[in-house]
Motif scaffolding. Structure first.
Motif, PDB file in Angstrom:
ATOM      1  N   SER A   1       0.829  -1.212   0.000  1.00 36.23           N
ATOM      2  CA  SER A   1       0.000   0.000   0.000  1.00 36.23           C
ATOM      3  C   SER A   1       0.857   1.254   0.000  1.00 36.23           C
ATOM      4  N   VAL A   2       2.002   1.203   0.662  1.00 40.06           N
ATOM      5  CA  VAL A   2       2.911   2.354   0.670  1.00 40.06           C
ATOM      6  C   VAL A   2       3.471   2.600  -0.726  1.00 40.06           C
ATOM      7  N   VAL A   3       3.863   1.517  -1.409  1.00 41.85           N
ATOM      8  CA  VAL A   3       4.404   1.634  -2.760  1.00 41.85           C
ATOM      9  C   VAL A   3       3.342   2.174  -3.708  1.00 41.85           C
ATOM     10  N   ARG A   4       2.146   1.583  -3.623  1.00 42.95           N
ATOM     11  CA  ARG A   4       1.071   2.036  -4.515  1.00 42.95           C
ATOM     12  C   ARG A   4       0.717   3.501  -4.256  1.00 42.95           C
ATOM     13  N   ASP A   5       0.587   3.873  -3.001  1.00 39.98           N
ATOM     14  CA  ASP A   5       0.152   5.229  -2.677  1.00 39.98           C
ATOM     15  C   ASP A   5       1.149   6.281  -3.142  1.00 39.98           C
ATOM     16  N   ALA A   6       2.449   5.953  -3.100  1.00 38.35           N
ATOM     17  CA  ALA A   6       3.447   6.919  -3.551  1.00 38.35           C
ATOM     18  C   ALA A   6       3.249   7.265  -5.017  1.00 38.35           C
TER      19      ALA A   6
ATOM     20  N   LEU B   1       1.329  10.717  -6.846  1.00 37.30           N
ATOM     21  CA  LEU B   1       1.972  11.527  -7.874  1.00 37.30           C
ATOM     22  C   LEU B   1       1.055  11.690  -9.080  1.00 37.30           C
ATOM     23  N   GLY B   2       0.351  10.606  -9.448  1.00 34.47           N
ATOM     24  CA  GLY B   2      -0.583  10.691 -10.558  1.00 34.47           C
ATOM     25  C   GLY B   2      -1.711  11.668 -10.289  1.00 34.47           C
ATOM     26  N   VAL B   3      -2.204  11.684  -9.059  1.00 29.36           N
ATOM     27  CA  VAL B   3      -3.253  12.639  -8.688  1.00 29.36           C
ATOM     28  C   VAL B   3      -2.746  14.068  -8.837  1.00 29.36           C
ATOM     29  N   ARG B   4      -1.499  14.302  -8.425  1.00 28.14           N
ATOM     30  CA  ARG B   4      -0.935  15.646  -8.546  1.00 28.14           C
ATOM     31  C   ARG B   4      -0.776  16.050 -10.015  1.00 28.14           C
ATOM     32  N   VAL B   5      -0.433  15.101 -10.869  1.00 24.47           N
ATOM     33  CA  VAL B   5      -0.350  15.402 -12.302  1.00 24.47           C
ATOM     34  C   VAL B   5      -1.732  15.759 -12.833  1.00 24.47           C
TER      35      VAL B   5
ATOM     36  N   CYS C   1       1.354   3.043 -11.525  1.00 24.56           N
ATOM     37  CA  CYS C   1       0.612   3.672 -10.430  1.00 24.56           C
ATOM     38  C   CYS C   1       0.329   5.140 -10.724  1.00 24.56           C
ATOM     39  N   VAL C   2       1.266   5.828 -11.363  1.00 23.15           N
ATOM     40  CA  VAL C   2       1.031   7.208 -11.765  1.00 23.15           C
ATOM     41  C   VAL C   2      -0.134   7.261 -12.758  1.00 23.15           C
ATOM     42  N   ALA C   3      -0.147   6.349 -13.724  1.00 26.50           N
ATOM     43  CA  ALA C   3      -1.241   6.302 -14.695  1.00 26.50           C
ATOM     44  C   ALA C   3      -2.573   6.050 -13.999  1.00 26.50           C
ATOM     45  N   ASP C   4      -2.573   5.188 -12.982  1.00 25.65           N
ATOM     46  CA  ASP C   4      -3.797   4.947 -12.209  1.00 25.65           C
ATOM     47  C   ASP C   4      -4.269   6.235 -11.539  1.00 25.65           C
TER      48      ASP C   4
ATOM     49  N   GLU D   1      11.458  -6.178 -14.766  1.00 23.99           N
ATOM     50  CA  GLU D   1      10.462  -5.240 -15.286  1.00 23.99           C
ATOM     51  C   GLU D   1       9.042  -5.597 -14.858  1.00 23.99           C
ATOM     52  N   LEU D   2       8.832  -6.817 -14.408  1.00 19.82           N
ATOM     53  CA  LEU D   2       7.495  -7.249 -13.996  1.00 19.82           C
ATOM     54  C   LEU D   2       7.252  -6.761 -12.568  1.00 19.82           C
ATOM     55  N   MET D   3       6.777  -5.540 -12.451  1.00 24.72           N
ATOM     56  CA  MET D   3       6.608  -4.926 -11.130  1.00 24.72           C
ATOM     57  C   MET D   3       5.144  -4.671 -10.764  1.00 24.72           C
ATOM     58  N   TYR D   4       4.351  -4.222 -11.739  1.00 26.45           N
ATOM     59  CA  TYR D   4       2.985  -3.806 -11.415  1.00 26.45           C
ATOM     60  C   TYR D   4       2.091  -4.990 -11.057  1.00 26.45           C
ATOM     61  N   THR D   5       2.167  -6.069 -11.829  1.00 27.21           N
ATOM     62  CA  THR D   5       1.324  -7.231 -11.535  1.00 27.21           C
ATOM     63  C   THR D   5       1.606  -7.792 -10.146  1.00 27.21           C
ATOM     64  N   PRO D   6       2.868  -8.065  -9.771  1.00 33.11           N
ATOM     65  CA  PRO D   6       3.094  -8.539  -8.398  1.00 33.11           C
ATOM     66  C   PRO D   6       2.707  -7.503  -7.340  1.00 33.11           C
TER      67      PRO D   6
END
Length: 849
Positions: free
Chosen positions: A64-69, A73-77, A104-107, A323-328
């Motif tokens: 959750s910490v990784v996702r929220d970071a 940032l995406g929300v700020r963009v 996560c930024v795209a999300d 490179e497989l980071m988002y799925t895990p």
């Protein structure tokens, strides 16, 4: 430097070991020590490594910490951009460390389309670009989007990296992409901005150089303090520490010095995640909003499968690979959210980056596992690493790999799984299918050509021959009077071909079976001044009604079909409607939807090559076919039959008006005058109806059409669109109410009421061919403009909606018969026993009977 825990205790900063020995330090925002630690590595260009605590790469962290970071940032963009800009933005992340961060930024940006660079070449996928990373140990980045237009939009491009240290990599990317796909705005996103003054100036200079706006969004900023001799001192310190560690047998320093592989009890357990078919495993080839929605829906069941395999393990690490980071990360997050506090979940990923491990609380990389690369030859041979896993006390580790990495090296005695088994009680292996974009010829059967060789039986050996690549869509002003962004025509230009024939000749050839209606074109009937006045009056009178129907069908599509549809109108009657739907989505929601026009021919099906192009450039699940109206539903059935051979496409057509009760996605079921039906090409971008003739359209060609440039003086295509679009705001409230009622309706399934009426009329009037019965205002209008009509049936009491029909019928010498009980406002009839000789008021031949 120290950090303070929640209970007030002090902990050592994970960069103090390097700072004390080399004089390297960080200065700036107070939050930097929470976000960064320091480590050393063998690298002739940069000795130190900034180790993020919220990236999920080197340091196991709560998911959750990784996702929220990244999400924050995406929300700020999103807040930085205008709504229209945010709706058109594309996000590009950098391999390998920022692939998950970029997701996560795209999300956070609202589910923007996402692509990350990759160092893994994929057979059959041509790079859309590439660049070098000057300070990295592995420099070559490839851009391999499935949709080559993903990087070609005019919306902002958001570039995401884990840190912004010099900015050189990002600026090189911007310059390279801007040269091919110029745009007005770029946003650079990183967890931390650690540039020096000279690099800050370089960003401003680059913006001036390319003439675009460059913005920067980060969590914190500062600078790295580096003494002049840091490279030499760092190299000496690494060498000395590795020698001491080797002598002491430190855990994980070299493969041969690590604990032996786990016993039988620690043999990895493979589980089936039931990963959805066609869902990409990440953003290597692009990740769309529809992909996110599909992943969201599938995650709960995947988390349940993982939970069952963990057998109650309390402290769990979900380990991604390179490179497989988002799925895990999403799997780890689902585990964390489903645990209700009963399970402690951490997340990190393996890496190709070699970093010194020092077991000291003031150092960011305390242990390392070393193992051979397991997706060779894609990534190349060599060592790979997992940091801060050994000795961390995990009860279980879930290793998430893609199928390209599920190799013999992964399962070898010195492979990743064995290394993990030596440090935890349970290893669970979850394999995600490696997504490879469908080949451009996926919907065409292979042709064969003679080969020089021969089979064992002596017959010529035949090898598959690929169909040629299909061209990009035609766009105005070179093809059609529509603006280029309004529609792309998946057609070939036959403007120079002689295709027109007199209407009576075409009718006789079609009814005799000697020709198909799509093999020629009628001579474009240009209406009289009186008729053009009627069109103008009808447009003004019905503009709000049409706008309401446009809004209703568009909102229904967005609510029920997909949040980011790809509109594909059936040329040509559907094309003005597709343009209006696109305008509604842009005006009301800031959504810049793709829109294409394709050909569908009754009795011949939809253009298979156009479908092949769409499948190669978009997710078929996002494609929404659009038409103007339904008559008896012949095209609706034709599309459904044609798409049975093309899995993934939804055959449900969205129409402006559905008087025949043939579809479930519509703007209205009233049969009223849609002014775009009143005219031919002059209200449809000056494009003819589509043509399918073997001597002009080959097996690997799009269907054809003509662009009537000479009719520009009579063109009212833009006038029609602008008049209707000008009423969008005034009908918005009524649209919202209608859509709410429509979505709540218990049953909107097609009734096919119109088809039953057509069959009845066909028998009652002795026609015995439903293809010659054209129900509805739109179809009747087309009969009067393009065919040889017999008579028009009009619902008794029909008013202004039939003014243009009565005028056309008068000019063509066609009787209008008022009848009771007609489910349509009117029906046009073509008599099957057509004879030459009689003429109407305009000198055109009509049925003598």
């Amino acid at each position: 430097m120290t950090q303070t825990t929640k209970d007030g205790g002090a902990v050592v900063w994970s960069g103090s070991w390097v700072a004390e020995r080399l004089g390297v330090g960080i200065e700036g925002d107070a939050r930097l020590p929470e976000l960064l630690g320091l480590a050393l590595r063998r690298n002739p260009k940069r000795a130190h490594l900034l180790v993020s605590t919220v990236l999920g790469k080197h340091v196991p962290q709560r998911p959750s910490v990784v996702r929220d970071a990244g999400y924050g940032l995406g929300v700020r963009v999103r807040e930085l951009l205008t709504p229209a800009e945010a709706a058109r933005a594309t996000v590009l992340g950098y391999a390998e460390t920022a692939t998950g961060l970029g997701h996560c930024v795209a999300d956070g940006l609202g589910g923007a389309p996402y692509l990350h660079s990759t160092r893994r070449p994929v057979e059959g996928v041509a790079p859309a670009g590439g660049f070098e990373e000057s300070h990295s140990h592995a420099t070559s980045h490839l851009l391999l989007p499935e949709d080559p237009h993903l990087l070609a939009g005019d919306g902002p491009l958001v570039l995401v990296d884990d840190e912004f240290s010099t900015g050189n990599t990002v600026l090189n990317t911007v310059r390279a992409l801007h040269g091919r796909f110029p745009r007005e705005r770029y946003v650079i996103v990183a967890l931390v901005d650690m540039r020096g003054p000279e690099h800050r100036r370089a960003l401003a200079e680059a913006a001036d150089e390319i003439g675009a706006r460059l913005d920067l969004v980060t969590l914190a900023s500062g600078t790295v303090r580096l003494p002049a001799s840091v490279l030499a001192r760092g190299r000496a310190l690494v060498e000395a520490h590795e020698e001491r560690a080797a002598g002491a047998g430190a855990v994980g320093t070299r493969p041969e010095e690590q604990p032996a592989p786990g016993k039988a009890a620690h043999t990895p357990v493979r589980i089936d995640l039931r990963w959805p078919a066609r869902l990409p495993d990440g953003g290597r080839h692009g990740f769309t909003p529809a992909h996110r929605a599909e992943l969201d829906a599938a995650l709960p069941a995947m988390a349940d499968a993982l939970t069952a395999a963990l057998h109650g393990a309390r402290r769990v690490l979900v380990l991604g690979t390179e490179e497989l980071m988002y799925t895990p990360l999403r799997l780890a997050l689902a585990l964390e959210e489903s645990a209700d506090g009963s399970r402690e979940v951490r997340y990190s990923t393996t890496t190709r980056s070699p970093v010194l491990a020092v077991d000291d609380p003031g150092y960011a990389i305390r242990t390392r596992l070393v193992f051979p690369a397991h997706d060779d030859p894609a990534d190349g041979p060599g060592e790979r690493y997992a940091y801060n896993v050994a000795g961390a006390g995990f009860d279980a580790v879930v290793a998430v790999v893609d199928s390209a990495g599920d190799s013999a090296a992964l399962h070898a005695r010195d492979g990743l799984l064995a290394r993990l088994a030596g440090h935890t009680g349970r290893v669970v292996l979850a394999v995600v299918p490696s997504y490879v974009p469908p080949r451009p010829v996926s919907y065409l059967p292979p042709r064969t050509v003679p080969d020089a060789g021969r089979t064992a039986a002596g017959a010529p050996h035949r090898t598959p021959e690929r169909a040629p690549m299909l061209p990009d869509p035609l766009r105005g002003p070179d093809f059609s009077s529509y603006a280029p962004e309004e529609v792309g025509w998946l057609l070939q230009d036959l403007s120079d071909a002689d295709l027109e024939a007199p209407t009576e000749e075409r009718e006789e050839a079609v009814q005799s079976g000697g020709a198909h209606y799509a093999e020629s074109l009628p001579v474009e009937y240009q209406p009289s001044a009186r008729y053009q006045e009627l069109f103008a009056d009808a447009l003004e009178a019905s503009a709000a009604r049409i706008a309401r129907a446009v809004g209703t069908v568009t909102e229904t599509v967005l609510a029920e079909r997909t949040p980011r549809p790809v509109l594909v109108s059936l040329a040509r009657a559907g094309t003005p409607v597709g343009v209006l739907m696109r305008r509604w989505a842009l005006h009301r929601h800031g959504l810049d939807l793709p829109h294409y026009a394709v050909s569908i021919v009754r009795g011949r099906g939809i253009d298979a090559n156009a479908l092949r192009w769409l499948a190669a450039h978009h997710d078929p699940a996002d494609v929404v076919f659009v038409d103007g109206w339904t008559g008896k539903g012949a095209i609706t059935r034709e599309l459904a039959d044609a798409l049975s051979a093309f899995p993934g496409f939804d055959p449900g057509i969205a129409v402006l008006a559905d008087p025949g009760g043939c579809v479930r996605t519509y703007g209205t079921r009233e049969d009223f005058l849609i002014p775009s039906a009143c005219l031919n090409s002059t209200v449809s971008g000056l494009i003819s109806r589509t043509v399918l003739r073997p001597d002009l359209v080959g097996p690997h060609d799009f269907h054809g059409a003509k662009f009537y440039r000479d009719l520009a003086g009579s063109d009212v295509s833009g006038r029609f669109l602008d008049t209707v679009a000008a009423r969008f705001d005034e009908v918005a409230d009524s649209v919202a109410a209608e859509v709410k009622e429509l979505l709540a309706a218990p049953d909107r399934e097609p009734t096919w009421e119109g088809w039953a009426a057509v069959e009845r009329i066909s028998e009652e009037y002795g026609i015995h061919d439903v293809n010659l019965v054209k129900p509805g205002v739109g179809e009747t209008t087309r009969v009067l403009l393009r065919r040889v009509p017999w008579k028009v049936l009009a619902r008794r009491g029909a008013g202004s909606d039939l003014a243009h029909v009565r005028l056309l019928a008068e000019q063509r010498g066609v009787p209008v018969e008022e009848v009771d009980g007609l489910p349509y406002t009117c029906v046009g009839l073509i008599h099957p026993r057509y004879t030459r000789g009689a003429t109407g008021a305009d000198g055109r031949a009509v049925d003598a009977r």
